[in-house]
Scaffold this motif. Sequence first.
Motif, PDB file in Angstrom:
ATOM      1  N   ASP A   1       0.911  -1.098  -0.089  1.00 55.35           N
ATOM      2  CA  ASP A   1      -0.052  -0.171  -0.044  1.00 55.35           C
ATOM      3  C   ASP A   1       0.888   1.214  -0.088  1.00 55.35           C
ATOM      4  O   ASP A   1       2.039   1.249   0.617  1.00 55.35           O
ATOM      5  CB  ASP A   1      -0.940   0.090   1.239  1.00 55.35           C
ATOM      6  N   LEU A   2       0.422   2.296  -0.710  1.00 52.58           N
ATOM      7  CA  LEU A   2       1.345   3.360  -1.017  1.00 52.58           C
ATOM      8  C   LEU A   2       1.564   4.127   0.328  1.00 52.58           C
ATOM      9  O   LEU A   2       3.059   4.505   0.903  1.00 52.58           O
ATOM     10  CB  LEU A   2       0.751   4.402  -1.963  1.00 52.58           C
ATOM     11  N   ALA A   3       0.372   4.538   0.915  1.00 46.05           N
ATOM     12  CA  ALA A   3       0.646   5.261   2.142  1.00 46.05           C
ATOM     13  C   ALA A   3       1.368   4.395   3.378  1.00 46.05           C
ATOM     14  O   ALA A   3       2.185   4.932   4.154  1.00 46.05           O
ATOM     15  CB  ALA A   3      -1.003   5.601   2.856  1.00 46.05           C
ATOM     16  N   GLN A   4       1.063   3.069   3.472  1.00 41.64           N
ATOM     17  CA  GLN A   4       1.806   2.481   4.479  1.00 41.64           C
ATOM     18  C   GLN A   4       3.120   2.309   4.155  1.00 41.64           C
ATOM     19  O   GLN A   4       4.208   2.372   5.121  1.00 41.64           O
ATOM     20  CB  GLN A   4       1.097   0.888   4.622  1.00 41.64           C
ATOM     21  N   THR A   5       3.653   2.116   2.691  1.00 39.09           N
ATOM     22  CA  THR A   5       4.990   2.128   2.454  1.00 39.09           C
ATOM     23  C   THR A   5       5.704   3.420   2.693  1.00 39.09           C
ATOM     24  O   THR A   5       6.807   3.221   3.410  1.00 39.09           O
ATOM     25  CB  THR A   5       4.956   1.771   1.124  1.00 39.09           C
ATOM     26  N   LEU A   6       5.004   4.776   2.584  1.00 33.44           N
ATOM     27  CA  LEU A   6       5.805   5.718   2.719  1.00 33.44           C
ATOM     28  C   LEU A   6       5.707   5.979   4.465  1.00 33.44           C
ATOM     29  O   LEU A   6       6.807   6.654   4.806  1.00 33.44           O
ATOM     30  CB  LEU A   6       4.881   7.028   2.268  1.00 33.44           C
ATOM     31  N   HIS A   7       4.850   5.377   5.224  1.00 28.99           N
ATOM     32  CA  HIS A   7       4.859   5.479   6.482  1.00 28.99           C
ATOM     33  C   HIS A   7       6.140   4.655   7.203  1.00 28.99           C
ATOM     34  O   HIS A   7       6.856   5.179   8.092  1.00 28.99           O
ATOM     35  CB  HIS A   7       3.658   4.961   7.357  1.00 28.99           C
ATOM     36  N   GLU A   8       6.180   3.500   6.437  1.00 33.01           N
ATOM     37  CA  GLU A   8       7.501   3.018   6.890  1.00 33.01           C
ATOM     38  C   GLU A   8       8.941   3.654   6.501  1.00 33.01           C
ATOM     39  O   GLU A   8       9.922   3.317   7.252  1.00 33.01           O
ATOM     40  CB  GLU A   8       7.559   1.424   6.213  1.00 33.01           C
ATOM     41  N   LEU A   9       8.885   4.134   5.538  1.00 32.58           N
ATOM     42  CA  LEU A   9      10.021   5.020   4.862  1.00 32.58           C
ATOM     43  C   LEU A   9      10.096   6.405   5.429  1.00 32.58           C
ATOM     44  O   LEU A   9      11.084   7.191   5.098  1.00 32.58           O
ATOM     45  CB  LEU A   9      10.177   5.092   3.517  1.00 32.58           C
ATOM     46  N   GLU A  10       9.208   6.587   6.458  1.00 32.17           N
ATOM     47  CA  GLU A  10       9.163   8.023   7.041  1.00 32.17           C
ATOM     48  C   GLU A  10      10.595   8.447   7.433  1.00 32.17           C
ATOM     49  O   GLU A  10      10.933   9.866   7.297  1.00 32.17           O
ATOM     50  CB  GLU A  10       7.949   8.151   7.942  1.00 32.17           C
TER      51      GLU A  10
ATOM     52  N   ARG B   1      -2.751  12.504   5.292  1.00 33.19           N
ATOM     53  CA  ARG B   1      -2.676  12.224   6.664  1.00 33.19           C
ATOM     54  C   ARG B   1      -1.673  11.293   7.269  1.00 33.19           C
ATOM     55  O   ARG B   1      -1.534  11.534   8.510  1.00 33.19           O
ATOM     56  CB  ARG B   1      -4.338  11.433   6.731  1.00 33.19           C
ATOM     57  N   THR B   2      -1.056  10.420   6.567  1.00 33.75           N
ATOM     58  CA  THR B   2      -0.246   9.222   7.045  1.00 33.75           C
ATOM     59  C   THR B   2       1.142   9.917   7.466  1.00 33.75           C
ATOM     60  O   THR B   2       1.795   9.888   8.586  1.00 33.75           O
ATOM     61  CB  THR B   2      -0.187   8.200   6.382  1.00 33.75           C
ATOM     62  N   LEU B   3       1.599  10.899   6.532  1.00 38.31           N
ATOM     63  CA  LEU B   3       2.987  11.083   6.486  1.00 38.31           C
ATOM     64  C   LEU B   3       3.172  12.442   7.155  1.00 38.31           C
ATOM     65  O   LEU B   3       2.393  13.547   7.026  1.00 38.31           O
ATOM     66  CB  LEU B   3       3.470  11.275   5.000  1.00 38.31           C
ATOM     67  N   HIS B   4       4.239  12.421   8.163  1.00 39.22           N
ATOM     68  CA  HIS B   4       4.041  13.764   8.887  1.00 39.22           C
ATOM     69  C   HIS B   4       5.507  14.480   8.354  1.00 39.22           C
ATOM     70  O   HIS B   4       6.542  14.560   9.056  1.00 39.22           O
ATOM     71  CB  HIS B   4       4.237  13.227  10.369  1.00 39.22           C
ATOM     72  N   ARG B   5       5.586  14.664   6.956  1.00 35.58           N
ATOM     73  CA  ARG B   5       6.579  15.162   6.498  1.00 35.58           C
ATOM     74  C   ARG B   5       5.993  16.311   5.448  1.00 35.58           C
ATOM     75  O   ARG B   5       5.109  16.091   4.898  1.00 35.58           O
ATOM     76  CB  ARG B   5       7.534  14.178   5.791  1.00 35.58           C
ATOM     77  N   PRO B   6       6.757  17.320   5.006  1.00 31.79           N
ATOM     78  CA  PRO B   6       6.454  18.104   3.779  1.00 31.79           C
ATOM     79  C   PRO B   6       6.203  17.258   2.491  1.00 31.79           C
ATOM     80  O   PRO B   6       6.753  16.525   2.287  1.00 31.79           O
ATOM     81  CB  PRO B   6       7.582  18.975   3.656  1.00 31.79           C
ATOM     82  N   ILE B   7       5.127  17.695   2.053  1.00 33.14           N
ATOM     83  CA  ILE B   7       4.599  16.825   0.623  1.00 33.14           C
ATOM     84  C   ILE B   7       4.281  18.071  -0.371  1.00 33.14           C
ATOM     85  O   ILE B   7       3.677  19.022  -0.302  1.00 33.14           O
ATOM     86  CB  ILE B   7       3.421  16.199   0.991  1.00 33.14           C
ATOM     87  N   LEU B   8       5.221  17.792  -1.413  1.00 27.99           N
ATOM     88  CA  LEU B   8       5.064  18.702  -2.562  1.00 27.99           C
ATOM     89  C   LEU B   8       4.173  17.847  -3.834  1.00 27.99           C
ATOM     90  O   LEU B   8       4.540  16.935  -4.099  1.00 27.99           O
ATOM     91  CB  LEU B   8       6.332  19.046  -3.348  1.00 27.99           C
ATOM     92  N   VAL B   9       3.207  18.356  -3.904  1.00 26.61           N
ATOM     93  CA  VAL B   9       2.115  17.839  -4.849  1.00 26.61           C
ATOM     94  C   VAL B   9       2.014  18.414  -6.174  1.00 26.61           C
ATOM     95  O   VAL B   9       1.803  19.706  -6.457  1.00 26.61           O
ATOM     96  CB  VAL B   9       0.726  17.862  -4.433  1.00 26.61           C
ATOM     97  N   CYS B  10       2.286  17.668  -7.406  1.00 26.17           N
ATOM     98  CA  CYS B  10       2.677  18.226  -8.560  1.00 26.17           C
ATOM     99  C   CYS B  10       1.684  17.934  -9.494  1.00 26.17           C
ATOM    100  O   CYS B  10       0.838  17.078  -9.625  1.00 26.17           O
ATOM    101  CB  CYS B  10       3.775  17.784  -9.075  1.00 26.17           C
ATOM    102  N   PRO B  11       1.432  19.268 -10.404  1.00 20.10           N
ATOM    103  CA  PRO B  11       0.354  18.935 -11.657  1.00 20.10           C
ATOM    104  C   PRO B  11       1.165  18.052 -12.720  1.00 20.10           C
ATOM    105  O   PRO B  11       2.226  17.748 -12.380  1.00 20.10           O
ATOM    106  CB  PRO B  11       0.485  20.497 -11.906  1.00 20.10           C
ATOM    107  N   GLU B  12       0.603  18.066 -13.934  1.00 18.49           N
ATOM    108  CA  GLU B  12       0.996  17.322 -14.943  1.00 18.49           C
ATOM    109  C   GLU B  12       1.946  17.910 -15.825  1.00 18.49           C
ATOM    110  O   GLU B  12       2.900  17.167 -16.603  1.00 18.49           O
ATOM    111  CB  GLU B  12      -0.197  16.806 -15.784  1.00 18.49           C
ATOM    112  N   HIS B  13       2.459  19.107 -15.531  1.00 19.92           N
ATOM    113  CA  HIS B  13       3.333  20.054 -16.309  1.00 19.92           C
ATOM    114  C   HIS B  13       4.328  20.731 -15.287  1.00 19.92           C
ATOM    115  O   HIS B  13       3.792  21.452 -14.291  1.00 19.92           O
ATOM    116  CB  HIS B  13       2.887  20.767 -17.328  1.00 19.92           C
ATOM    117  N   PHE B  14       5.526  20.664 -15.719  1.00 22.32           N
ATOM    118  CA  PHE B  14       6.750  21.568 -14.850  1.00 22.32           C
ATOM    119  C   PHE B  14       6.744  22.828 -15.137  1.00 22.32           C
ATOM    120  O   PHE B  14       7.086  23.179 -16.249  1.00 22.32           O
ATOM    121  CB  PHE B  14       7.791  20.545 -14.658  1.00 22.32           C
ATOM    122  N   GLN B  15       6.872  23.745 -14.053  1.00 28.75           N
ATOM    123  CA  GLN B  15       7.351  25.217 -14.137  1.00 28.75           C
ATOM    124  C   GLN B  15       8.102  25.400 -12.841  1.00 28.75           C
ATOM    125  O   GLN B  15       7.314  25.430 -11.803  1.00 28.75           O
ATOM    126  CB  GLN B  15       6.310  25.831 -14.454  1.00 28.75           C
TER     127      GLN B  15
END
Length: 282
Positions: free
Chosen positions: A107-116, A147-161
């Motif tokens: 599971d994505l969230a669980q995996t990231l929690h394990e790697l936090e 909700r799971t990860l207590h770290r800064p999260i950068l959420v990206c759109p489909e195109h970079f600028q």
Amino acid sequence: MSQVMACIDASLSAAAVSDYAAWASLRLQAPLTLLHVLDHQQYPQHNDFTGIIGLGNREQLLRELAELDLQRNRLALEQGRLVLQAAKERVARQGVGAPSLRQRHGDLAQTLHELEGEIDLLVIGHRGEAGDSSGRLLGSHLASVIRTLHRPILVCPEHFQAPRNLLLAFDGSPSCRQGVELLAASPLCRGLPVHVLMVGSDSDEARSQLQWAEQQLQGDQPVHLALRAGEVAATLHAYQREQAIDLLVMGAYGHSRLHQFLVGSTTTQLLRASSGPVLILR
């Protein structure tokens, strides 16, 4: 921040996630890890068909179904390996040296929690592989990660600028103040003009809180303060369009209207309405 981790998949956002991850890695002068997680719900490691089909003279069918399942998993793992390799080559062209590649099953969230403990900034796309064809955001997976990860999260759109400025949504809460201090101490946005917007009624307390934020953020970048009344989401996005803001920065949790705006299903509403990247501070 000293370690950037980027979630890479086969979605349309993969190239932009790689680009934003490279941008963050170079800004932070931090190592970059590219992570591919094979969803255990879509690609389970083991399937047991006996409860449905039974045994006896159907054993050959069971073996064939098991083989098909294994082959499907092998192909998915190979696809993930190729996606990671393409992302590695892309970030290398932007000057990121020797990014690490990791592939996990679960599971994505669980995996990231394990790697936090290894993550100081997570970079992830607005949309996942399933979201591309349906036109929906990553939705529950993304909300679960936030909700799971207590770290800064950068959420990206489909195109970079590359961000040229940023808007910080500020509500004066203790958690939001911690976010301001985190932003002020990080080289991620250093040198970029900062707009600090507080949505609410004009009062001496509100202006005092804005001045506190200005003092924390003052450095080698200009800081612009704004106080506006209105509905939180509409006001934030109107200001972002008006000022041509590239990067929206918000806290994931607070104790005001921003709290109601960000928690639960409203998280998806925020991300759907944002055409640019969103940095969520925890």
